[in-house]
Scaffold this motif. Structure first.
Motif, PDB file in Angstrom:
ATOM      1  N   LEU A 212      31.298  34.715 -33.657  1.00 39.14           N
ATOM      2  CA  LEU A 212      32.401  35.357 -33.235  1.00 39.14           C
ATOM      3  C   LEU A 212      31.932  36.911 -32.451  1.00 39.14           C
ATOM      4  N   GLY A 213      30.822  37.436 -33.140  1.00 38.11           N
ATOM      5  CA  GLY A 213      30.425  38.898 -32.508  1.00 38.11           C
ATOM      6  C   GLY A 213      29.843  38.375 -30.936  1.00 38.11           C
ATOM      7  N   ALA A 214      29.015  37.253 -30.911  1.00 40.41           N
ATOM      8  CA  ALA A 214      28.382  37.157 -29.489  1.00 40.41           C
ATOM      9  C   ALA A 214      29.443  36.506 -28.690  1.00 40.41           C
ATOM     10  N   ALA A 215      30.787  35.799 -29.202  1.00 42.86           N
ATOM     11  CA  ALA A 215      31.798  35.341 -28.183  1.00 42.86           C
ATOM     12  C   ALA A 215      32.501  36.800 -27.657  1.00 42.86           C
ATOM     13  N   VAL A 216      32.738  37.700 -28.654  1.00 42.09           N
ATOM     14  CA  VAL A 216      33.496  38.835 -28.142  1.00 42.09           C
ATOM     15  C   VAL A 216      32.478  39.392 -27.171  1.00 42.09           C
ATOM     16  N   LEU A 217      31.260  39.604 -27.431  1.00 37.61           N
ATOM     17  CA  LEU A 217      30.398  40.353 -26.571  1.00 37.61           C
ATOM     18  C   LEU A 217      30.301  39.691 -25.332  1.00 37.61           C
ATOM     19  N   ALA A 218      30.123  38.360 -25.314  1.00 40.87           N
ATOM     20  CA  ALA A 218      30.210  37.864 -23.732  1.00 40.87           C
ATOM     21  C   ALA A 218      31.391  37.953 -23.148  1.00 40.87           C
ATOM     22  N   LEU A 219      32.458  38.018 -23.681  1.00 41.39           N
ATOM     23  CA  LEU A 219      33.784  38.101 -23.090  1.00 41.39           C
ATOM     24  C   LEU A 219      33.926  39.502 -22.657  1.00 41.39           C
ATOM     25  N   SER A 220      33.502  40.526 -23.372  1.00 33.85           N
ATOM     26  CA  SER A 220      33.657  41.790 -22.942  1.00 33.85           C
ATOM     27  C   SER A 220      32.642  42.219 -21.669  1.00 33.85           C
ATOM     28  N   LEU A 221      31.867  41.289 -21.405  1.00 30.90           N
ATOM     29  CA  LEU A 221      30.970  41.665 -20.365  1.00 30.90           C
ATOM     30  C   LEU A 221      31.532  40.761 -19.049  1.00 30.90           C
ATOM     31  N   ALA A 222      32.492  39.849 -19.211  1.00 30.00           N
ATOM     32  CA  ALA A 222      33.063  39.257 -18.223  1.00 30.00           C
ATOM     33  C   ALA A 222      34.032  40.194 -17.467  1.00 30.00           C
ATOM     34  N   PRO A 223      34.010  39.840 -16.107  1.00 32.48           N
ATOM     35  CA  PRO A 223      34.901  40.699 -15.166  1.00 32.48           C
ATOM     36  C   PRO A 223      36.314  40.839 -15.533  1.00 32.48           C
ATOM     37  N   PHE A 224      36.987  39.762 -15.991  1.00 33.73           N
ATOM     38  CA  PHE A 224      38.553  39.895 -16.251  1.00 33.73           C
ATOM     39  C   PHE A 224      38.943  40.874 -17.216  1.00 33.73           C
ATOM     40  N   THR A 225      37.754  41.284 -18.169  1.00 39.97           N
ATOM     41  CA  THR A 225      38.124  42.476 -19.163  1.00 39.97           C
ATOM     42  C   THR A 225      37.748  43.745 -18.925  1.00 39.97           C
ATOM     43  N   ASP A 226      37.829  43.957 -17.511  1.00 44.12           N
ATOM     44  CA  ASP A 226      37.459  45.314 -16.827  1.00 44.12           C
ATOM     45  C   ASP A 226      38.496  46.481 -17.333  1.00 44.12           C
ATOM     46  N   GLY A 227      39.808  45.874 -17.365  1.00 48.55           N
ATOM     47  CA  GLY A 227      40.860  46.825 -17.610  1.00 48.55           C
ATOM     48  C   GLY A 227      41.014  47.308 -19.231  1.00 48.55           C
ATOM     49  N   PHE A 228      41.840  48.367 -19.459  1.00 50.06           N
ATOM     50  CA  PHE A 228      41.867  48.874 -20.620  1.00 50.06           C
ATOM     51  C   PHE A 228      42.664  47.894 -21.598  1.00 50.06           C
ATOM     52  N   PHE A 229      43.722  47.331 -21.068  1.00 43.87           N
ATOM     53  CA  PHE A 229      44.513  46.569 -22.027  1.00 43.87           C
ATOM     54  C   PHE A 229      43.784  44.838 -22.342  1.00 43.87           C
ATOM     55  N   PRO A 230      43.209  44.353 -21.290  1.00 43.98           N
ATOM     56  CA  PRO A 230      42.537  43.200 -21.824  1.00 43.98           C
ATOM     57  C   PRO A 230      41.439  43.427 -22.749  1.00 43.98           C
ATOM     58  N   ARG A 231      40.658  44.602 -22.597  1.00 46.15           N
ATOM     59  CA  ARG A 231      39.730  44.869 -23.564  1.00 46.15           C
ATOM     60  C   ARG A 231      40.148  45.380 -25.175  1.00 46.15           C
ATOM     61  N   LEU A 232      41.279  45.922 -24.909  1.00 51.32           N
ATOM     62  CA  LEU A 232      41.941  46.242 -26.324  1.00 51.32           C
ATOM     63  C   LEU A 232      42.389  44.961 -27.090  1.00 51.32           C
ATOM     64  N   LEU A 233      42.764  44.127 -26.207  1.00 51.39           N
ATOM     65  CA  LEU A 233      43.397  42.842 -26.856  1.00 51.39           C
ATOM     66  C   LEU A 233      42.138  41.794 -27.351  1.00 51.39           C
ATOM     67  N   LEU A 234      41.147  41.876 -26.548  1.00 52.62           N
ATOM     68  CA  LEU A 234      40.006  41.108 -26.896  1.00 52.62           C
ATOM     69  C   LEU A 234      39.287  41.659 -28.211  1.00 52.62           C
ATOM     70  N   PHE A 235      39.330  43.056 -28.340  1.00 52.83           N
ATOM     71  CA  PHE A 235      38.529  43.457 -29.656  1.00 52.83           C
ATOM     72  C   PHE A 235      39.475  43.528 -30.876  1.00 52.83           C
ATOM     73  N   TYR A 236      40.859  43.487 -30.537  1.00 46.64           N
ATOM     74  CA  TYR A 236      41.876  43.401 -31.476  1.00 46.64           C
ATOM     75  C   TYR A 236      41.905  41.978 -32.060  1.00 46.64           C
ATOM     76  N   ALA A 237      41.970  40.899 -31.154  1.00 48.43           N
ATOM     77  CA  ALA A 237      41.816  39.637 -31.450  1.00 48.43           C
ATOM     78  C   ALA A 237      40.555  39.274 -32.216  1.00 48.43           C
ATOM     79  N   GLY A 238      39.396  39.637 -31.564  1.00 54.26           N
ATOM     80  CA  GLY A 238      38.110  39.373 -32.483  1.00 54.26           C
ATOM     81  C   GLY A 238      38.119  40.221 -33.871  1.00 54.26           C
ATOM     82  N   THR A 239      38.521  41.307 -34.171  1.00 60.91           N
ATOM     83  CA  THR A 239      38.492  41.846 -35.479  1.00 60.91           C
ATOM     84  C   THR A 239      39.753  41.120 -36.387  1.00 60.91           C
ATOM     85  N   SER A 240      40.827  40.742 -35.799  1.00 64.56           N
ATOM     86  CA  SER A 240      41.787  39.939 -36.559  1.00 64.56           C
ATOM     87  C   SER A 240      41.212  38.765 -36.986  1.00 64.56           C
ATOM     88  N   LEU A 241      40.732  37.961 -35.959  1.00 62.58           N
ATOM     89  CA  LEU A 241      40.252  36.614 -36.262  1.00 62.58           C
ATOM     90  C   LEU A 241      39.141  36.869 -37.259  1.00 62.58           C
TER      91      LEU A 241
END
Length: 135
Positions: free
Chosen positions: A26-55
């Motif tokens: 789960l940590g590696a997946a969130v890390l890999a997705l956080s380095l992807a270009p589509f998570t450069d904005g504030f809201f996509p990153r917020l949702l990514l880390f919210y979803a990872g922590t909730s999961l």
């Protein structure tokens, strides 16, 4: 009028020996997705880390409530330091989004515990006192 109890199918939680591989995945997946270009904005990153922590809270129910945000903080740190290897600077916007996403997922757990304490649900001898006396 009689009320019929609703029976839900039993959800069998994941066994504890599988928590470490699951947390690493789960940590590696969130890390890999956080380095992807589509998570450069504030809201996509917020949702990514919210979803990872909730999961993480949902898939590993027997982990102590403080351990999940602690590990999430390490993932936030890695997500911010990884671009530094390529010569990029850390972004305060990305750090804020990551930390806020983790905080948004962890805060309800702590609020629920605060409510329990305010209602008097405390154990004076310690939560694991019965586990220690296994002689």
């Amino acid at each position: 009028m009689s009320v019929q109890p609703i029976s839900l199918p039993a959800i069998v939680p994941l066994r504890r020996p599988y928590y470490l591989p699951l947390a690493l995945l789960l940590g590696a997946a969130v890390l890999a997705l956080s380095l992807a270009p589509f998570t450069d904005g504030f809201f996509p990153r917020l949702l990514l880390f919210y979803a990872g922590t909730s999961l993480a809270y949902g898939l590993m129910p027997f982990v102590r409530r403080g351990d999940v945000p602690l590990v999430a903080a390490w993932v936030v740190l890695l997500a911010e330091l990884s671009p530094c290897i390529a010569g990029e600077l850390m972004s305060p916007e990305k750090v804020a989004a990551d930390a806020l996403g983790v905080l948004m997922a962890a805060a309800p757990i702590y609020v629920a515990r605060l409510r329990q304490v305010l209602q008097g649900d405390t154990r004076p001898t310690g939560r694991r006192a019965s586990e220690i006396k296994r002689v």
